[in-house]
Design an enzyme around this catalytic site. Structure first.
Site, mmCIF file in Angstrom:
data_model
loop_
_atom_site.group_PDB
_atom_site.id
_atom_site.type_symbol
_atom_site.label_atom_id
_atom_site.label_comp_id
_atom_site.label_asym_id
_atom_site.label_seq_id
_atom_site.Cartn_x
_atom_site.Cartn_y
_atom_site.Cartn_z
ATOM 1 N N ASP A 81 45.766 -21.782 68.014
ATOM 2 C CA ASP A 81 44.312 -21.706 68.171
ATOM 3 C C ASP A 81 43.672 -23.082 68.001
ATOM 4 O O ASP A 81 44.265 -24.007 67.452
ATOM 5 C CB ASP A 81 43.708 -20.716 67.177
ATOM 6 C CG ASP A 81 44.051 -21.046 65.730
ATOM 7 O OD1 ASP A 81 45.159 -21.549 65.474
ATOM 8 O OD2 ASP A 81 43.220 -20.805 64.842
ATOM 9 N N GLU A 139 45.047 -19.358 63.143
ATOM 10 C CA GLU A 139 45.283 -19.967 61.829
ATOM 11 C C GLU A 139 43.987 -20.492 61.223
ATOM 12 O O GLU A 139 43.836 -20.503 59.999
ATOM 13 C CB GLU A 139 46.293 -21.115 61.971
ATOM 14 C CG GLU A 139 46.769 -21.702 60.643
ATOM 15 C CD GLU A 139 45.805 -22.708 60.024
ATOM 16 O OE1 GLU A 139 45.693 -22.758 58.788
ATOM 17 O OE2 GLU A 139 45.147 -23.441 60.799
ATOM 18 N N GLU A 140 43.063 -20.915 62.076
ATOM 19 C CA GLU A 140 41.884 -21.629 61.605
ATOM 20 C C GLU A 140 40.789 -20.738 61.020
ATOM 21 O O GLU A 140 39.939 -21.225 60.275
ATOM 22 C CB GLU A 140 41.272 -22.455 62.745
ATOM 23 C CG GLU A 140 42.175 -23.561 63.275
ATOM 24 C CD GLU A 140 42.359 -24.712 62.305
ATOM 25 O OE1 GLU A 140 41.765 -24.679 61.202
ATOM 26 O OE2 GLU A 140 43.104 -25.651 62.645
ATOM 27 N N HIS A 366 40.821 -32.220 62.322
ATOM 28 C CA HIS A 366 39.492 -31.592 62.350
ATOM 29 C C HIS A 366 38.371 -32.571 62.673
ATOM 30 O O HIS A 366 37.215 -32.177 62.687
ATOM 31 C CB HIS A 366 39.183 -30.831 61.044
ATOM 32 C CG HIS A 366 39.999 -29.596 60.850
ATOM 33 N ND1 HIS A 366 39.495 -28.455 60.255
ATOM 34 C CD2 HIS A 366 41.276 -29.297 61.183
ATOM 35 C CE1 HIS A 366 40.434 -27.530 60.219
ATOM 36 N NE2 HIS A 366 41.534 -28.013 60.778
#
Length: 395
Positions: A81, A139-140, A366
């Site tokens: 993702d 996962e995020e 990020h």
């Protein structure tokens, strides 16, 4: 077999990079990865494997490679993702999906594992045991995909599980490991404070929600400084204080949201207890009510010491031009839902250096300008390939 596998991976490095760039250009958010999942499924069509789709609470995929020879069962995981970030990296394969970006490296994770899995499929006559390839969604974004995949029971036969994360903490060619608690756990909280609104001239006739909330913000900072063991780490972050109103009106209610991190289960329990206690104290002190939503997202990530030593030793023995250095990395503050696998299955989550060439201060995961040295993709494939074959070969 290892030499044959390494040669196959080297020959397909360009393909790994091509896959990574395609995924980078077409990122999808957590729980919305429909096209990415279809791309992965299509990659395995016609291959001699078992494919399970829609595993867990989203687009999870498990591909089972049954070796010809008897042996153990091991899992390899990569997430796929992306993040809700507008990309600012200057690359020719920039995201075409506005406001969505592979800013954490999951595109590279998926690219290496697809090609590694395909090479292992071609070598299955030499594989002792079974390898389960776990392509994980979401996962995020909590609750994440890992816990639901674990809860599905489809990994109950695993004897070990391994995964990697690319990090710009070192140049390509460096593999990092850390035993025991390695990533922090994380909790989300929201506090709704309900007071009694009133006129700014008459505070004695009201219970000011802003004052009560300000007390909470100040008091909760003492949890880490005065309740957590100094040898452990904890962080309490207030990310939002929604109390906007009129300058001459005493606020009736406010909302506070925040993020809590902790290095181990004991610290998590201390912070949990203290935050709830402070809310109760705030209610008594200010005559307000506090509605607390307190949701642990991901547990601390605990790498099995024996298997982490095995990973480090196996990679240190490798004589390979791409795997240049194997070193211990420090415990780190981020969180990852790979921790859910490790709660149930012994394993190790290790790290692949990916700092772009010629960059002294790289943008970390990020960041909207996050980028990687694509040489790290082959390093990831080789490292995980060495580990899984070594694990299945050991008595």
């Amino acid at each position: 077999m290892k030499d044959e596998l390494m040669k196959m991976l080297e020959e397909r490095e360009d393909e790994m990079i091509e896959i990574r760039r395609h995924l980078h250009e077409h990122p999808e958010l957590s729980f919305q990865e429909e096209k990415t999942a279809a791309y992965i499924i299509d990659f395995y069509k016609g291959k001699d494997v078992e494919i399970e789709t829609n595993v867990g609470n989203g687009h999870g995929i498990i591909v089972t490679i049954n070796g010809t020879l008897p042996g153990k069962t091991v899992g390899l995981r990569a997430d796929f993702d992306a993040l809700p970030i507008h990309e600012e990296a200057n690359v020719p394969f920039k995201s075409v999906n506005e406001g969505v970006m592979h800013a954490c490296g999951h595109d590279a994770h998926t690219a290496y594992l697809l090609i590694l899995a395909d090479c292992l499929i071609q070598l299955k006559d030499q594989i002792k045991g079974t390898i389960k390839i776990i392509h994980q969604h979401a996962e995020e974004q909590p609750p994440g995909g890992a816990k639901s995949i674990v809860d599905s029971g489809k990994l109950d036969d695993l004897e070990a599980i391994f995964g990697i994360h690319i990090l710009p903490l070192a140049s390509s060619g460096t593999v990092g490991y850390h035993s025991g608690y390695s990533f922090n756990g994380r909790t989300y909280f929201k506090l709704k404070v309900q007071g009694l609104g009133g006129h700014g001239s008459s505070p004695h006739k009201a219970n000011d929600a802003i004052v009560a909330g300000a007390y909470f913000v100040t008091a909760v900072q003492t949890v880490v400084s005065r309740r957590v063991d100094p040898m452990n780490s904890g962080v309490v972050t207030i990310g939002s204080f929604d109390g906007k109103g009129s300058f001459n009106v005493i606020k009736d209610n406010i909302e506070i949201e925040g993020d809590i991190r902790y290095s181990n289960d004991a610290t998590q329990n201390v912070i949990d207890k203290e935050v709830h206690r402070i809310v109760k104290g705030m209610e008594e002190m200010f005559g307000v009510t506090g509605e607390l939503t307190y949701t642990p997202d991901y547990p601390p990530l605990y790498n099995d010491p024996e298997l982490t030593t095995f990973v480090a030793d196996a990679l240190k023995e490798v004589k390979d031009n791409d795997i240049k250095k194997v070193k211990e990395f420090p415990k780190m503050a981020p969180s990852d839902d790979f921790a859910y696998y490790l709660e149930k299955i012994p394993g190790s989550y290790f790290f692949i250096g990916c700092t772009p060439k010629g960059v002294d201060e790289p943008y970390f995961n990020h960041h909207p300008k996050f980028d990687i040295d694509e040489d790290a993709i082959l390093v990831a494939a080789k490292s995980v390939g060495q580990v899984v074959v070594s694990y299945l070969d050991r008595e």
